[in-house]
Design a protein around this motif. Structure first.
Motif, PDB file in Angstrom:
ATOM      1  N   ASP A   1      15.824  18.989  19.350  1.00 47.19           N
ATOM      2  CA  ASP A   1      15.275  19.661  20.539  1.00 47.19           C
ATOM      3  C   ASP A   1      15.062  21.121  20.213  1.00 47.19           C
ATOM      4  O   ASP A   1      15.432  21.592  19.135  1.00 47.19           O
TER       5      ASP A   1
ATOM      6  N   GLY B   1      20.582  25.533  21.775  1.00 48.44           N
ATOM      7  CA  GLY B   1      21.253  25.638  20.465  1.00 48.44           C
ATOM      8  C   GLY B   1      22.767  25.719  20.632  1.00 48.44           C
ATOM      9  O   GLY B   1      23.291  25.673  21.756  1.00 48.44           O
ATOM     10  N   ILE B   2      23.426  25.872  19.510  1.00 50.77           N
ATOM     11  CA  ILE B   2      24.899  25.860  19.550  1.00 50.77           C
ATOM     12  C   ILE B   2      25.427  27.055  18.757  1.00 50.77           C
ATOM     13  O   ILE B   2      24.995  27.290  17.619  1.00 50.77           O
TER      14      ILE B   2
ATOM     15  N   LEU C   1      32.386  20.159  18.817  1.00 50.12           N
ATOM     16  CA  LEU C   1      31.574  19.487  19.841  1.00 50.12           C
ATOM     17  C   LEU C   1      31.937  18.021  20.054  1.00 50.12           C
ATOM     18  O   LEU C   1      31.691  17.467  21.115  1.00 50.12           O
TER      19      LEU C   1
ATOM     20  N   VAL D   1      30.640  23.725  25.512  1.00 47.54           N
ATOM     21  CA  VAL D   1      30.382  25.129  25.173  1.00 47.54           C
ATOM     22  C   VAL D   1      30.315  25.879  26.497  1.00 47.54           C
ATOM     23  O   VAL D   1      29.617  25.470  27.421  1.00 47.54           O
TER      24      VAL D   1
ATOM     25  N   GLY E   1      28.200  18.249  33.200  1.00 49.21           N
ATOM     26  CA  GLY E   1      28.543  17.370  32.066  1.00 49.21           C
ATOM     27  C   GLY E   1      30.030  17.096  32.082  1.00 49.21           C
ATOM     28  O   GLY E   1      30.782  17.722  32.844  1.00 49.21           O
ATOM     29  N   THR E   2      30.449  16.177  31.234  1.00 48.22           N
ATOM     30  CA  THR E   2      31.874  15.811  31.213  1.00 48.22           C
ATOM     31  C   THR E   2      32.583  16.260  29.932  1.00 48.22           C
ATOM     32  O   THR E   2      33.807  16.266  29.849  1.00 48.22           O
TER      33      THR E   2
ATOM     34  N   LEU F   1      32.460  14.520  27.313  1.00 42.56           N
ATOM     35  CA  LEU F   1      32.925  13.266  26.685  1.00 42.56           C
ATOM     36  C   LEU F   1      31.821  12.556  25.906  1.00 42.56           C
ATOM     37  O   LEU F   1      32.102  11.733  25.038  1.00 42.56           O
ATOM     38  N   GLY F   2      30.569  12.871  26.224  1.00 43.80           N
ATOM     39  CA  GLY F   2      29.436  12.146  25.644  1.00 43.80           C
ATOM     40  C   GLY F   2      29.473  12.096  24.129  1.00 43.80           C
ATOM     41  O   GLY F   2      29.400  11.013  23.525  1.00 43.80           O
TER      42      GLY F   2
ATOM     43  N   ASN G   1      22.663   9.056  25.532  1.00 46.04           N
ATOM     44  CA  ASN G   1      23.497  10.252  25.651  1.00 46.04           C
ATOM     45  C   ASN G   1      22.873  11.442  24.930  1.00 46.04           C
ATOM     46  O   ASN G   1      22.752  12.552  25.475  1.00 46.04           O
TER      47      ASN G   1
ATOM     48  N   ASN H   1      21.340  14.801  26.545  1.00 47.36           N
ATOM     49  CA  ASN H   1      21.826  16.140  26.167  1.00 47.36           C
ATOM     50  C   ASN H   1      20.650  17.032  25.761  1.00 47.36           C
ATOM     51  O   ASN H   1      20.565  18.202  26.150  1.00 47.36           O
ATOM     52  N   ALA H   2      19.760  16.451  24.917  1.00 44.87           N
ATOM     53  CA  ALA H   2      18.623  17.231  24.416  1.00 44.87           C
ATOM     54  C   ALA H   2      17.814  17.793  25.595  1.00 44.87           C
ATOM     55  O   ALA H   2      17.381  18.946  25.589  1.00 44.87           O
TER      56      ALA H   2
ATOM     57  N   LYS I   1      19.013  18.090  28.789  1.00 44.76           N
ATOM     58  CA  LYS I   1      19.871  18.950  29.615  1.00 44.76           C
ATOM     59  C   LYS I   1      19.961  20.359  29.055  1.00 44.76           C
ATOM     60  O   LYS I   1      19.889  21.344  29.781  1.00 44.76           O
ATOM     61  N   TYR I   2      20.148  20.414  27.735  1.00 46.95           N
ATOM     62  CA  TYR I   2      20.375  21.726  27.122  1.00 46.95           C
ATOM     63  C   TYR I   2      19.067  22.368  26.645  1.00 46.95           C
ATOM     64  O   TYR I   2      19.068  23.228  25.780  1.00 46.95           O
TER      65      TYR I   2
ATOM     66  N   ALA J   1      31.899  12.778  22.091  1.00 49.64           N
ATOM     67  CA  ALA J   1      33.113  12.119  21.585  1.00 49.64           C
ATOM     68  C   ALA J   1      32.914  10.607  21.577  1.00 49.64           C
ATOM     69  O   ALA J   1      33.285   9.917  20.602  1.00 49.64           O
TER      70      ALA J   1
HETATM   71  P1  ADP Z   1      28.520  17.116  28.087  1.00 52.16           P
HETATM   72  O1  ADP Z   1      28.819  16.104  29.111  1.00 52.16           O
HETATM   73  O2  ADP Z   1      29.134  18.415  28.372  1.00 52.16           O
HETATM   74  O3  ADP Z   1      27.108  17.186  27.744  1.00 52.16           O
HETATM   75  P2  ADP Z   1      28.845  16.217  25.428  1.00 52.16           P
HETATM   76  O4  ADP Z   1      30.058  15.678  24.777  1.00 52.16           O
HETATM   77  O5  ADP Z   1      27.679  15.332  25.443  1.00 52.16           O
HETATM   78  O6  ADP Z   1      29.336  16.628  26.871  1.00 52.16           O
HETATM   79  O7  ADP Z   1      28.487  17.546  24.704  1.00 52.16           O
HETATM   80  C1  ADP Z   1      29.500  18.470  24.461  1.00 52.16           C
HETATM   81  C2  ADP Z   1      28.934  19.857  24.441  1.00 52.16           C
HETATM   82  O8  ADP Z   1      28.054  20.016  23.350  1.00 52.16           O
HETATM   83  C3  ADP Z   1      28.112  20.176  25.634  1.00 52.16           C
HETATM   84  O9  ADP Z   1      28.889  20.686  26.651  1.00 52.16           O
HETATM   85  C4  ADP Z   1      27.137  21.180  25.083  1.00 52.16           C
HETATM   86  O10 ADP Z   1      27.653  22.459  25.219  1.00 52.16           O
HETATM   87  C5  ADP Z   1      27.002  20.856  23.648  1.00 52.16           C
HETATM   88  N1  ADP Z   1      25.748  20.126  23.394  1.00 52.16           N
HETATM   89  C6  ADP Z   1      25.601  18.790  23.264  1.00 52.16           C
HETATM   90  N2  ADP Z   1      24.304  18.485  22.973  1.00 52.16           N
HETATM   91  C7  ADP Z   1      23.650  19.654  22.932  1.00 52.16           C
HETATM   92  C8  ADP Z   1      22.289  20.007  22.681  1.00 52.16           C
HETATM   93  N3  ADP Z   1      21.378  19.081  22.409  1.00 52.16           N
HETATM   94  N4  ADP Z   1      21.956  21.318  22.711  1.00 52.16           N
HETATM   95  C9  ADP Z   1      22.902  22.245  22.947  1.00 52.16           C
HETATM   96  N5  ADP Z   1      24.193  21.971  23.189  1.00 52.16           N
HETATM   97  C10 ADP Z   1      24.569  20.698  23.190  1.00 52.16           C
END
Ligand code: ADP
Length: 697
Positions: free
Chosen positions: A498, A502-503, A511, A518, A528-529, A531-532, A466, A470-471, A473-474, A534
């Motif tokens: 990554d 960023g956040i 998060l 975000v 995305g969902t 939920l990852g 997961n 994410n790393a 994807k974002y 969480a």
């Molecule tokens: P999602 O399915 O949306 O990725 P996650 O629960 O995994 O759901 O992540 C929640 C939110 O956190 C994401 O929608 C994203 O905005 C932010 N996020 C998670 N990982 C990263 C990351 N590596 N870089 C930037 N934002 C991230």
């Protein structure tokens, strides 16, 4: 709590009761004591005064009379008339007038007489012929006068005169010129006067006066009965006869008396005055009754007051409890209502989010399907639509899977199976599973030898996959992803860094909330969902670890950090090493071995198994062939290289092996190759037990 609360006021009331009643009782007791003491002392003073007055009266009566008799005996007329002391020469006619005067001098004088020195009565006024010539040598007055040649007061006696009155005789010698006794002048004094005084005092004052003569014989005492002239053996009388006054508490019959004794001066008699103690203390008894009644009344009032106070306090407590209960009920109702409202709101939000999340891919799926069903499209376009539909379908599937995962985890329906784990090998596999990417390559940098952690391999793989996804994807613009691990205290800490979007700092703390994503233009296109993270948080926390996400800000990349506890030594020791990625089957094996009295240690992959074998001296191995990383046969080769063929190994697998393959295993010393079907675990445990038993022999 309620019990303790109820006990305190009743204890307080008991203390109050003691504090109120004790002084009251003490006051009553001491006032009675003081009253009784002062009443006794008043009675003593009264008795002493009475004995003094009585003694003075008796002394005045008797000693006064003795004086008169003494003076009369010195009258020249009487001395002359007594002639030479010879009775026959007495001039009786001359004796009559002074005797008559003397007899009439006081009403108490019963008679006046003259006897000769031999004690015979020669003349008596009033005339009493019966006693003329009678010899009275036995009377003490005679003996006294002859012995002392002075006036003598006799002991009390009853005369032979008519009526036998009780008298004392006062006798004085009539002396001649040379001091010889010519005759004896004698006066009989009736003791009625003294008896009258005694009776008067008894009736008017309630004081009993007893008069004794010098022999201790009672001459007067209260009561109508004639005095018996008995000697008393009262110690107070004995002391008074010796000249000592005293006050004693004596008892007669069942009655206690207070009695004062005093000597009567000059005549050697005694007088005593007594009152019953009950009479002396009558006032005290009265006071005592009164005091006790008042005390009882006051005690009753106090008790009633305390009871009333107790009731009041109890009522207050009940009221307070009722108020508290009603408040707490009201509060609970508010809380419950609030809770229900909050829960309902959360459910509503969840439902609307879930339905929203579901509706989007579904709408897209239905839309494209409809297009494809209702219209004809060129093949290239058809393919593009179908690709989109596939993606939406996958998204839908992962959404539903994630959601179900989360729910399962929250309800505790998927418990973790914790075992020692080689985290580095797991990371390497997870990275490999993420696949290669030119724009976002993943670089594992773990130079340090890591200790085994205690973890559930499947869920940690889920976390890694997961976070790594994410790393990637974002990081739409690409950029390397670094994975590091190190030991921090009793844990291994893993960081995935990554260099992506960023956040924003203001949402960082949200998060890990379910469905939180975000929302900005950069990410709208990123599916995305929400939920990852969480799910990751719940997994890591159930391992006893922590997870966080950090970022220097928008466009500055993100860093996810999680920790897992290091496996304790005890978790790495046992008789049999189980190399099995199926947690359920591993648990079954462990249970079967336990029935054979064998302990087991479980490794979910071959890498972990090798690490464990380096640290422990397992006596046998149960090996699965299909494993997540390094495979079973490879591990077997490693094992045989290190330990030779002596260590019993049983292979358990779902794979169906050819006879040739089975023979190959037997050649490297494998005891048996078993299927995982029903009974496989038991059979494996039995074989291991047999092999170990044979080895011991
Ligand atoms: P999602 O399915 O949306 O990725 P996650 O629960 O995994 O759901 O992540 C929640 C939110 O956190 C994401 O929608 C994203 O905005 C932010 N996020 C998670 N990982 C990263 C990351 N590596 N870089 C930037 N934002 C991230």
């Amino acid at each position: 709590m309620i019990g303790a609360g109820a006990q305190r006021p009743s204890m307080m009331l008991a203390v109050f009761a003691v504090l109120t009643l004790a002084p009251l009782l003490a006051l009553a007791y001491f006032s009675i004591q003081i009253a009784s003491r002062s009443a006794t002392s008043a009675a003593r003073s009264r008795l002493v005064a009475t004995t003094s007055v009585g003694a003075a009266y008796v002394q005045q009566q008797i000693a006064g009379l003795a004086n008169v008799v003494r003076l009369e005996a010195r009258q020249p007329a009487l001395i002359d008339a007594a002639a030479d002391g010879n009775y026959s020469n007495y001039r009786l006619a001359e004796m009559f007038p002074p005797l008559t005067d003397l007899q009439q001098a006081s009403p108490g004088i019963q008679f006046a007489a003259i006897s000769d020195p031999t004690s015979r009565q020669r003349i008596v006024v009033p005339e009493s012929p019966t006693i003329l010539g009678v010899d009275f040598t036995y009377r003490d007055w005679y003996v006294g006068v002859i012995r002392t040649h002075a006036t003598y007061v006799s002991e009390a006696y009853r005369t032979d005169l008519p009526g036998n009155p009780l008298v004392v005789a006062v006798a004085s010698p009539i002396l001649g010129a040379s001091g010889q006794t010519l005759a004896i002048l004698l006066v009989g004094y009736r003791l009625d006067g003294i008896q009258a005084l005694v009776s008067r005092l008894a009736t008017s004052q309630g004081i009993a006066l007893t008069v004794t003569d010098q022999a201790g014989t009672v001459v007067a005492r209260p009561g109508d009965a004639p005095v018996a002239l008995v000697s008393t053996n009262d110690p107070g009388v004995a002391a008074a006869l010796g000249g000592q006054s005293s006050i004693l508490q004596v008892s007669g019959g069942n009655v206690a008396y207070l009695r004062a004794y005093a000597p009567v001066a000059d005549i050697g008699w005694t007088i005593s005055a007594s009152i019953p103690l009950s009479a002396a203390l009558a006032g005290v008894y009265q006071l005592q009754g009164f005091v006790w009644v008042v005390t009882a009344l006051l005690a009753l009032i106090s008790i009633a007051g305390l009871v009333w106070l107790g009731r009041l306090l109890r009522q207050r407590r009940l009221d307070a409890a009722a108020l508290a209960t009603s408040e707490s009920v009201a509060m609970k109702a508010r809380v419950t209502a609030g809770g229900v409202v909050a829960l309902n709101r959360a459910k509503d939000e969840l439902m609307s989010t879930v339905s929203h999340e579901l509706r989007t891919p579904l709408a897209s799926l239905v839309g494209f399907t409809e297009l494809l069903v209702t219209r004809r499209y060129p093949q290239a376009e058809q393919k593009q639509y179908l690709t989109t539909m596939l993606e939406e379908g996958r998204r839908l599937t992962s959404l539903i899977n994630d959601f179900l995962d989360l729910k399962r985890m929250e309800s505790g329906k998927s418990p973790l199976v914790l075992a020692p784990l080689d985290l580095k090998a797991l990371i390497v596999r997870a990275v490999a599973a993420s696949g290669p990417s030119e724009t976002t390559p993943i670089v594992v940098d773990i130079s340090q030898e890591l200790p085994l952690v205690r973890a559930d391999a499947d869920t940690i793989t889920q976390v890694l996959s997961n976070v790594l996804s994410n790393a990637r994807k974002y990081s739409p613009a690409g950029g390397a992803i670094g994975v590091k691990a190190r030991v921090v205290d009793n844990s291994v800490e893993v960081t995935i860094q990554d260099s992506g979007l960023g956040i924003p700092p203001e949402v960082r703390h949200r998060l890990f909330e379910t469905f939180f994503r975000v929302d900005n233009s950069d990410r709208r296109q990123i599916s995305g969902t929400g939920l990852g993270l969480a799910i990751c948080k719940r997994i890591i926390q159930s391992h006893g670890g922590t997870v966080s996400i950090d970022s220097a800000g928008l466009g500055m990349g993100s860093c996810v950090t999680f920790t897992l506890p290091i496996a304790r030594e005890g978790a790495k020791s046992g008789d049999v090493l189980l190399v099995e990625d199926d947690a359920g089957f591993a648990q079954l094996l462990e249970a079967e071995l336990a029935t054979q009295g064998l302990s087991a240690v479980w490794a979910a992959d071959a890498e972990t198994a090798e690490r464990i074998m380096e640290q422990m001296d397992a006596r046998a191995v149960v090996l699965d062939l299909i494993l997540p990383g390094k495979q079973g046969p490879e591990f077997l080769t490693w094992l045989r290289r290190g330990r030779g063929t002596g260590l019993p190994v049983v292979v358990v697998t779902v794979k169906s092996l050819s006879t040739k393959e089975i023979q190959a295993f037997q050649q490297v010393g494998v005891e048996a190759v078993l299927g995982k079907q029903h009974g496989g675990a038991k059979k494996a445990a039995d074989l291991i037990a047999q092999a170990l038993a044979a080895a011991v022999k």
